[in-house]
Design a protein around this motif. Structure first.
Motif, mmCIF file in Angstrom:
data_model
loop_
_atom_site.group_PDB
_atom_site.id
_atom_site.type_symbol
_atom_site.label_atom_id
_atom_site.label_comp_id
_atom_site.label_asym_id
_atom_site.label_seq_id
_atom_site.Cartn_x
_atom_site.Cartn_y
_atom_site.Cartn_z
ATOM 1 N N LEU A 127 40.811 46.012 49.447
ATOM 2 C CA LEU A 127 39.580 45.412 49.984
ATOM 3 C C LEU A 127 38.547 46.491 50.280
ATOM 4 C CD1 LEU A 127 41.070 42.685 52.384
ATOM 5 C CD2 LEU A 127 40.127 42.353 50.104
ATOM 6 N N ARG A 128 39.010 47.603 50.866
ATOM 7 C CA ARG A 128 38.088 48.674 51.219
ATOM 8 C C ARG A 128 37.459 49.299 49.971
ATOM 9 N NH1 ARG A 128 41.135 52.716 54.221
ATOM 10 N NH2 ARG A 128 42.199 50.970 55.201
ATOM 11 N N ASN A 129 38.168 49.220 48.871
ATOM 12 C CA ASN A 129 37.651 49.833 47.646
ATOM 13 C C ASN A 129 36.915 48.850 46.732
ATOM 14 O OD1 ASN A 129 38.408 52.820 47.470
ATOM 15 N ND2 ASN A 129 40.256 51.857 48.286
ATOM 16 N N GLY A 130 36.602 47.694 47.284
ATOM 17 C CA GLY A 130 35.719 46.805 46.532
ATOM 18 C C GLY A 130 36.291 45.450 46.140
ATOM 19 N N ALA A 131 37.599 45.225 46.376
ATOM 20 C CA ALA A 131 38.153 43.905 46.031
ATOM 21 C C ALA A 131 37.761 42.884 47.094
ATOM 22 C CB ALA A 131 39.670 43.995 45.933
ATOM 23 N N THR A 164 44.243 34.722 34.145
ATOM 24 C CA THR A 164 42.857 34.288 34.382
ATOM 25 C C THR A 164 41.965 34.527 33.167
ATOM 26 O OG1 THR A 164 42.336 36.466 35.232
ATOM 27 C CG2 THR A 164 42.961 34.802 36.860
ATOM 28 N N THR A 165 42.482 35.207 32.146
ATOM 29 C CA THR A 165 41.764 35.728 30.969
ATOM 30 C C THR A 165 40.902 36.941 31.306
ATOM 31 O OG1 THR A 165 39.662 34.510 30.986
ATOM 32 C CG2 THR A 165 41.551 33.372 30.017
ATOM 33 N N GLU A 166 40.946 37.382 32.579
ATOM 34 C CA GLU A 166 40.194 38.590 32.960
ATOM 35 C C GLU A 166 41.160 39.774 33.008
ATOM 36 O OE1 GLU A 166 37.373 36.041 36.050
ATOM 37 O OE2 GLU A 166 39.035 37.206 36.823
ATOM 38 N N ASN A 167 40.631 40.972 33.205
ATOM 39 C CA ASN A 167 41.521 42.091 33.490
ATOM 40 C C ASN A 167 42.286 41.768 34.760
ATOM 41 O OD1 ASN A 167 40.879 43.804 31.384
ATOM 42 N ND2 ASN A 167 39.179 44.775 32.492
ATOM 43 N N MET A 168 43.583 42.005 34.741
ATOM 44 C CA MET A 168 44.382 41.707 35.933
ATOM 45 C C MET A 168 45.418 42.789 36.163
ATOM 46 S SD MET A 168 45.502 37.710 36.012
ATOM 47 C CE MET A 168 46.252 37.724 37.623
ATOM 48 N N MET A 199 45.114 41.568 41.547
ATOM 49 C CA MET A 199 43.662 41.582 41.425
ATOM 50 C C MET A 199 43.268 41.076 40.048
ATOM 51 S SD MET A 199 42.367 45.087 43.265
ATOM 52 C CE MET A 199 43.509 46.228 42.485
ATOM 53 N N SER A 200 42.163 40.363 40.024
ATOM 54 C CA SER A 200 41.660 39.869 38.753
ATOM 55 C C SER A 200 40.164 40.093 38.703
ATOM 56 C CB SER A 200 41.959 38.374 38.630
ATOM 57 O OG SER A 200 41.386 37.865 37.448
ATOM 58 N N GLY A 201 39.635 40.477 37.546
ATOM 59 C CA GLY A 201 38.187 40.612 37.398
ATOM 60 C C GLY A 201 37.805 41.905 36.715
ATOM 61 N N GLU A 202 36.532 41.971 36.406
ATOM 62 C CA GLU A 202 35.994 43.088 35.634
ATOM 63 C C GLU A 202 36.360 44.446 36.252
ATOM 64 O OE1 GLU A 202 34.761 42.105 32.787
ATOM 65 O OE2 GLU A 202 34.644 44.241 32.280
ATOM 66 N N ASP A 203 36.263 44.538 37.588
ATOM 67 C CA ASP A 203 36.416 45.856 38.230
ATOM 68 C C ASP A 203 37.842 46.172 38.676
ATOM 69 O OD1 ASP A 203 33.771 46.287 37.896
ATOM 70 O OD2 ASP A 203 33.202 45.617 39.918
ATOM 71 N N CYS A 204 38.789 45.330 38.333
ATOM 72 C CA CYS A 204 40.092 45.501 38.994
ATOM 73 C C CYS A 204 40.766 46.822 38.626
ATOM 74 C CB CYS A 204 40.984 44.290 38.797
ATOM 75 S SG CYS A 204 41.945 44.251 37.315
ATOM 76 N N PHE A 205 40.590 47.304 37.412
ATOM 77 C CA PHE A 205 41.204 48.599 37.068
ATOM 78 C C PHE A 205 40.470 49.760 37.742
ATOM 79 C CE2 PHE A 205 42.670 46.375 32.994
ATOM 80 C CZ PHE A 205 43.869 46.006 33.589
ATOM 81 N N LYS A 206 39.143 49.588 37.926
ATOM 82 C CA LYS A 206 38.367 50.624 38.615
ATOM 83 C C LYS A 206 38.871 50.780 40.053
ATOM 84 C CE LYS A 206 33.931 50.074 36.783
ATOM 85 N NZ LYS A 206 32.675 49.371 37.073
ATOM 86 N N ILE A 207 39.097 49.634 40.691
ATOM 87 C CA ILE A 207 39.581 49.668 42.079
ATOM 88 C C ILE A 207 40.997 50.259 42.113
ATOM 89 C CG2 ILE A 207 40.221 48.231 44.062
ATOM 90 C CD1 ILE A 207 37.951 46.299 43.097
ATOM 91 N N LEU A 208 41.801 49.824 41.156
ATOM 92 C CA LEU A 208 43.177 50.317 41.093
ATOM 93 C C LEU A 208 43.189 51.845 40.945
ATOM 94 C CD1 LEU A 208 46.180 49.342 40.914
ATOM 95 C CD2 LEU A 208 45.945 49.567 38.438
ATOM 96 N N ASP A 209 42.283 52.349 40.125
ATOM 97 C CA ASP A 209 42.203 53.780 39.857
ATOM 98 C C ASP A 209 42.015 54.583 41.146
ATOM 99 O OD1 ASP A 209 42.283 55.951 38.217
ATOM 100 O OD2 ASP A 209 40.135 55.911 37.747
#
Ligand code: GDP
Length: 436
Positions: A81-85, A57-61, A1-11
């Motif tokens: 995907l269900r959690n926002g990716a 990607t230079t984003e959170n990954m 996953m890459s992008g601003e929210d990827c750690f939030k989703i991972l959490d």
């Protein structure tokens, strides 16, 4: 996953060992833990963390490494995907790396080349471009133009200074130097095309001369790496064979191999068809027999092409040799072989290397372009250099000359993607596989 929210989703789906908080995990580390759907453990995993801007990607990954297998991977993907990716489009990771300015377009394109490389040389060229050597060369050429462009702008802005003559000779010197560098790059595409696409090779000859025996001899070479894919013409199969660094793309070898029935064996018409689209024609003759009418037709097909004639079955009593006038009229490259006994096959490879100047290409040090988009833009900038030179010869005013020079800069900027349109970007990244 890459992008601003990827750690939030991972959490929401990942429980690191010792309940460590996701935000406390450092970049460039790998954490062990479990992927969970609510309370249900889906798999034990390792998660790699990359914190912006230090990522592809230079984003959170983050990358989740599970035990694999379709079911588990699919479950983890669905959880994400269900959690926002959102599912990545083909090449989206590389596209983001480009759009975020970490790599330029040439480097992004070379990622595809590296992934699809069919030979070591092709992969090496891709890696070099990924490292940015072409981008550097283009940047240097652009700088050479810009340095002169500054003087032109001054001359246009302050016409009271009589700098015209100096400027014109400066422009001409610069155009010549830039043209030299671009011509070298343009020419390197000949080798680049060979590296990338292989030498399109047709093996022709009437039935029973030894085509499939030759094919077997070639494919049995220890170091031949074979990749099979559908040919450009309908119903043909092309095989990419890499023998001692010679990249051959064999046209319709399946036709030769599958035609077991004597009547169906590839004959004159088929020979004509496959030779028509080849860069190299290998025409085989049975040296134990006089040249027949059909052989002469084969010679006719091979005329005016890059042809190598093979006189096969030299282990037996020969009736024709390399001094045969009809053969010599078709090509100077005549080699005696025994396909069955693997005699003369090396001579064939040497002749191919000589014919396509493969020995002269320094694959490790030469700047070689392999991408047709780059080649077209380089050719276009060379055209624009010619136009600029003409405008100078025709004593056009400096501001007109400046417009032509800006066109050259624009062509070059399009190569590295500084000015490229969205359509072109989409077209380029559509060629990627998913998840790259
Ligand atoms: P194709 O019809 O052109 O594909 O020819 P093949 O490769 O099937 O060969 C026809 C026949 O010639 C087979 O019986 C082969 O074993 C034989 N042959 C092919 N190459 C040689 C060779 O170098 N020496 C000898 N003695 N026989 C050969």
């Amino acid at each position: 996953m890459s992008g601003e929210d990827c750690f939030k989703i991972l959490d929401k789906i990942f429980e690191p060992k010792n309940n460590q908080k996701i935000e406390d995990i450092k970049g460039y580390t790998i954490k062990y833990g479990t992927i969970k759907n609510g309370n249900k453990i889906i798999d034990e995993v390792l998660v790699s963390y990359f914190k912006k801007p230090k990522s592809y990607t230079t984003e959170n990954m983050c990358e989740i490494n599970s035990h694999g297998g379709n079911i588990i991977v699919k479950q983890i993907l669905e959880l994400c995907l269900r959690n926002g990716a959102e599912l990545a489009e083909p090449g989206e990771f590389t596209k983001r790396a480009f759009l975020n300015g970490r790599i330029d377009l040439v480097q992004a394109e070379s990622v595809i080349d590296v992934i699809h490389a069919k030979s070591e040389k092709e992969a090496n060229t891709g890696i070099k471009q990924l490292e940015g050597w072409l981008s550097k060369e283009i940047a240097q050429i652009k700088k050479e133009i810009m340095d002169v462009m500054v003087n032109i702008e001054v001359a246009i802005d302050y016409p009271e200074y009589d700098v015209d003559d100096v400027t014109i000779s400066q422009i001409t010197d610069m155009l010549n130097s830039v043209e030299d560098r671009l011509l070298k790059l343009e020419k390197s595409f000949d080798s680049g095309k060979i590296i990338k696409e292989g030498i399109k090779t047709a093996i022709i000859g009437k039935p029973n001369v030894g085509k499939s025996s030759l094919l077997n001899a070639i494919l049995k070479q220890e170091r031949a790496i074979v990749t099979e894919y559908e040919g450009t013409t309908r119903d043909t199969i092309e095989e990419f064979v890499n023998i001692n660094g010679i990249p051959l793309k064999l046209v319709d070898t399946a036709g030769i191999r599958d035609a077991k029935d004597e009547v169906e064996k590839i004959g004159i018409n088929k020979s004509k068809e496959i030779a028509s689209e080849a860069d190299l024609v290998i025409a085989i003759f049975d040296s134990t027999k006089e040249l027949s009418k059909e052989d002469k037709e084969i010679l006719e097909i091979a005329k005016n092409k890059n042809t190598i004639i093979l006189l096969n079955k030299i282990d037996l009593q020969s009736k024709i040799d390399e001094n045969n006038e009809l053969l010599k009229k078709t090509t100077n490259s005549i080699i005696k072989i025994s396909a069955l006994n693997h005699i003369g096959i090396e001579d064939l490879y040497e002749e191919i290397s000589r014919m396509f100047n493969l020995n002269e290409i320094n694959f490790d040090n030469d700047l070689i372009i392999t991408n047709v988009r780059h080649k077209n833009l380089i050719s276009k900038s060379i055209e624009n250099i010619k136009k600029t030179k003409e405008s100078i010869q025709n004593n056009m005013p400096l501001d007109i000359i400046a417009i032509f020079i800006k066109d050259i800069l624009e062509d070059l900027a399009n190569i590295t993607g500084e000015m490229v349109t969205e359509d072109i970007i989409n077209e380029i990244f559509a060629k990627f596989c998913l998840g790259k």
